[in-house]
Design a protein around this motif. Structure first.
Motif, mmCIF file in Angstrom:
data_model
loop_
_atom_site.group_PDB
_atom_site.id
_atom_site.type_symbol
_atom_site.label_atom_id
_atom_site.label_comp_id
_atom_site.label_asym_id
_atom_site.label_seq_id
_atom_site.Cartn_x
_atom_site.Cartn_y
_atom_site.Cartn_z
ATOM 1 N N THR A 49 0.930 -1.323 0.111
ATOM 2 C CA THR A 49 -0.012 -0.007 -0.183
ATOM 3 C C THR A 49 0.729 1.437 0.034
ATOM 4 O OG1 THR A 49 -0.063 0.148 2.409
ATOM 5 C CG2 THR A 49 -1.499 -1.262 1.306
ATOM 6 N N ARG A 50 0.160 2.382 -0.432
ATOM 7 C CA ARG A 50 -0.898 2.335 -1.164
ATOM 8 C C ARG A 50 -0.990 2.004 -2.585
ATOM 9 N NH1 ARG A 50 -2.348 8.035 1.396
ATOM 10 N NH2 ARG A 50 -0.002 8.088 0.730
ATOM 11 N N LEU A 65 -7.109 -14.417 -9.309
ATOM 12 C CA LEU A 65 -6.822 -14.768 -7.860
ATOM 13 C C LEU A 65 -7.908 -13.907 -7.040
ATOM 14 C CD1 LEU A 65 -2.991 -14.448 -8.220
ATOM 15 C CD2 LEU A 65 -4.393 -16.500 -7.632
ATOM 16 N N ARG A 66 -8.432 -14.359 -5.986
ATOM 17 C CA ARG A 66 -9.289 -13.719 -5.197
ATOM 18 C C ARG A 66 -8.920 -13.376 -3.659
ATOM 19 N NH1 ARG A 66 -14.210 -13.115 -7.519
ATOM 20 N NH2 ARG A 66 -14.507 -14.148 -9.356
ATOM 21 N N VAL A 67 -7.499 -14.196 -3.305
ATOM 22 C CA VAL A 67 -7.047 -13.719 -2.087
ATOM 23 C C VAL A 67 -5.926 -12.630 -2.271
ATOM 24 C CG1 VAL A 67 -5.904 -14.764 0.097
ATOM 25 C CG2 VAL A 67 -7.401 -16.273 -1.414
ATOM 26 N N ILE A 68 -6.373 -11.700 -1.516
ATOM 27 C CA ILE A 68 -5.517 -10.226 -1.766
ATOM 28 C C ILE A 68 -5.144 -9.824 -0.343
ATOM 29 C CG2 ILE A 68 -5.126 -8.023 -2.813
ATOM 30 C CD1 ILE A 68 -7.312 -8.768 -4.988
ATOM 31 N N ASP A 69 -4.001 -9.773 -0.031
ATOM 32 C CA ASP A 69 -3.629 -9.117 1.285
ATOM 33 C C ASP A 69 -2.669 -7.907 0.974
ATOM 34 O OD1 ASP A 69 -3.206 -8.972 3.934
ATOM 35 O OD2 ASP A 69 -2.291 -10.991 4.143
ATOM 36 N N THR A 70 -2.290 -7.340 2.058
ATOM 37 C CA THR A 70 -1.598 -6.110 1.910
ATOM 38 C C THR A 70 -0.468 -6.098 2.960
ATOM 39 O OG1 THR A 70 -3.109 -5.054 3.547
ATOM 40 C CG2 THR A 70 -3.455 -4.508 1.157
ATOM 41 N N VAL A 71 0.681 -5.433 2.605
ATOM 42 C CA VAL A 71 1.552 -4.823 3.480
ATOM 43 C C VAL A 71 1.674 -3.495 3.372
ATOM 44 C CG1 VAL A 71 4.245 -4.800 3.924
ATOM 45 C CG2 VAL A 71 3.049 -7.013 3.081
ATOM 46 N N CYS A 72 1.398 -2.854 4.647
ATOM 47 C CA CYS A 72 0.905 -1.515 4.611
ATOM 48 C C CYS A 72 2.301 -0.858 4.990
ATOM 49 C CB CYS A 72 0.045 -1.035 5.558
ATOM 50 S SG CYS A 72 -1.574 -1.919 5.032
ATOM 51 N N LEU A 87 3.385 -0.798 8.942
ATOM 52 C CA LEU A 87 2.289 -0.273 9.714
ATOM 53 C C LEU A 87 1.342 -1.585 9.903
ATOM 54 C CD1 LEU A 87 1.153 2.827 8.235
ATOM 55 C CD2 LEU A 87 2.580 2.734 10.079
ATOM 56 N N LYS A 88 1.524 -2.523 8.923
ATOM 57 C CA LYS A 88 0.722 -3.815 8.964
ATOM 58 C C LYS A 88 1.378 -4.851 8.009
ATOM 59 C CE LYS A 88 -3.298 -6.068 6.941
ATOM 60 N NZ LYS A 88 -2.336 -6.644 6.088
ATOM 61 N N GLY A 89 1.580 -6.140 8.660
ATOM 62 C CA GLY A 89 2.262 -7.078 7.653
ATOM 63 C C GLY A 89 0.936 -8.024 7.076
ATOM 64 N N GLY A 118 11.109 -2.087 -1.529
ATOM 65 C CA GLY A 118 11.013 -3.435 -1.970
ATOM 66 C C GLY A 118 11.931 -4.378 -1.172
ATOM 67 N N LYS A 119 12.907 -3.595 -0.727
ATOM 68 C CA LYS A 119 13.854 -4.339 0.015
ATOM 69 C C LYS A 119 13.171 -4.770 1.436
ATOM 70 C CE LYS A 119 18.639 -3.850 1.769
ATOM 71 N NZ LYS A 119 18.768 -3.965 2.991
ATOM 72 N N LEU A 120 12.669 -3.966 2.000
ATOM 73 C CA LEU A 120 11.915 -4.209 3.204
ATOM 74 C C LEU A 120 10.976 -5.472 3.032
ATOM 75 C CD1 LEU A 120 11.656 -2.928 6.287
ATOM 76 C CD2 LEU A 120 9.482 -2.065 5.491
ATOM 77 N N VAL A 121 9.941 -5.460 1.953
ATOM 78 C CA VAL A 121 9.202 -6.324 1.886
ATOM 79 C C VAL A 121 9.661 -7.555 1.489
ATOM 80 C CG1 VAL A 121 6.900 -6.667 0.514
ATOM 81 C CG2 VAL A 121 7.191 -4.546 1.201
ATOM 82 N N ARG A 122 10.762 -7.550 0.644
ATOM 83 C CA ARG A 122 11.448 -8.726 0.410
ATOM 84 C C ARG A 122 12.282 -9.610 1.539
ATOM 85 N NH1 ARG A 122 12.612 -10.122 -5.431
ATOM 86 N NH2 ARG A 122 11.802 -11.948 -4.682
ATOM 87 N N GLU A 123 12.456 -8.749 2.451
ATOM 88 C CA GLU A 123 12.990 -9.198 3.805
ATOM 89 C C GLU A 123 11.958 -10.189 4.516
ATOM 90 O OE1 GLU A 123 16.687 -6.115 4.271
ATOM 91 O OE2 GLU A 123 14.843 -5.805 5.671
ATOM 92 N N LEU A 124 10.757 -9.271 4.382
ATOM 93 C CA LEU A 124 9.414 -10.097 5.042
ATOM 94 C C LEU A 124 9.237 -11.482 4.372
ATOM 95 C CD1 LEU A 124 7.193 -7.158 5.573
ATOM 96 C CD2 LEU A 124 8.766 -8.147 7.461
#
Ligand SMILES: O=P(O)(O)OC[C@H]1O[C@H](OP(=O)(O)OP(=O)(O)O)[C@H](O)[C@@H]1O
Ligand SMILES: Nc1nc2[nH]cnc2c(=O)[nH]1
Ligand SMILES: [Mg+2]
Length: 175
Positions: A49-50, A65-72, A87-89, A118-124
């Protein structure tokens, strides 16, 4: 222009404007999906997001695909990048679908610039597939699939951040 102090913003430093219309963005998202269709299947989409919400909706629709999640993530305040905060995983349910490492999950964002987000989310989610519509050279190595590369000194203006406005004729001093 919103200016909070004398430091030039990322947008001002970039200099070269690249306005994207809704039509163009939709076409580019479809082109991205053509590429992703060769790579999948995916269990779920994770939108950053956003900005990632818009391409994620289009890509998910095309891939069925119908399962959609967010990393905020919060980073740029308008156009100045501050410290990155998650803010949210992703949910426990999505984490399970990705086997804990993100395998089979598709992360979607509108663009990579410096690559910090991108780096932060790749680490997750190290084993997830990371797709963006646009990529600048610094962030490009982090992305698995993207459609259009623009130079590092380009600032992309998305249709949800902009509006049609009058432009003076070239003769009257327009850039
Ligand atoms: O590669 P980076 O230098 O980290 O920049 C890329 C990020 O910047 C923008 O998001 P922004 O933080 O502006 O927030 P938004 O998506 O809520 O508009 C864009 O949507 C990417 O997520
Ligand atoms: N809208 C927009 N946000 C960004 N965040 C980081 N780079 C950019 C960019 O080029 N355009
Ligand atoms: Mg973003």
């Amino acid at each position: 222009m919103v200016e909070r102090n004398s430091e030039p913003s990322a947008q001002e430093r970039a200099g070269r404007p690249f306005p994207v219309s809704w039509d163009q963005f939709h076409r580019d998202c479809r082109a991205l999906t053509w590429r992703l269709n060769e790579v999948g299947p995916f269990h779920a989409v994770v939108a950053i997001t956003r900005g990632g919400l818009v391409p994620a909706a289009i890509v998910a629709r095309e891939l069925g695909l119908r399962v959609i999640d967010t990393v905020c993530v919060a980073s740029y305040d308008h156009d100045k990048q501050g410290d990155l905060k998650v803010l949210k995983g992703i949910s426990e349910q999505t984490a399970k679908l990705g086997g804990g490492t993100g395998k089979g999950l598709l992360i979607v964002d509108d663009l990579v610039d410096t690559g910090k987000t991108g780096k932060l989310v790749r680490e997750l989610l190290p084993d997830a597939h990371f797709a963006t519509v646009y990529a600048k050279p610094k962030g490009r190595p982090l992305v698995d699939t993207y459609i259009t590369e623009v130079s590092q000194d380009t600032w992309i203006f998305f249709p949800w951040d902009t509006a049609l406005s009058f432009q003076p004729p070239l003769r009257d001093g327009a850039a």
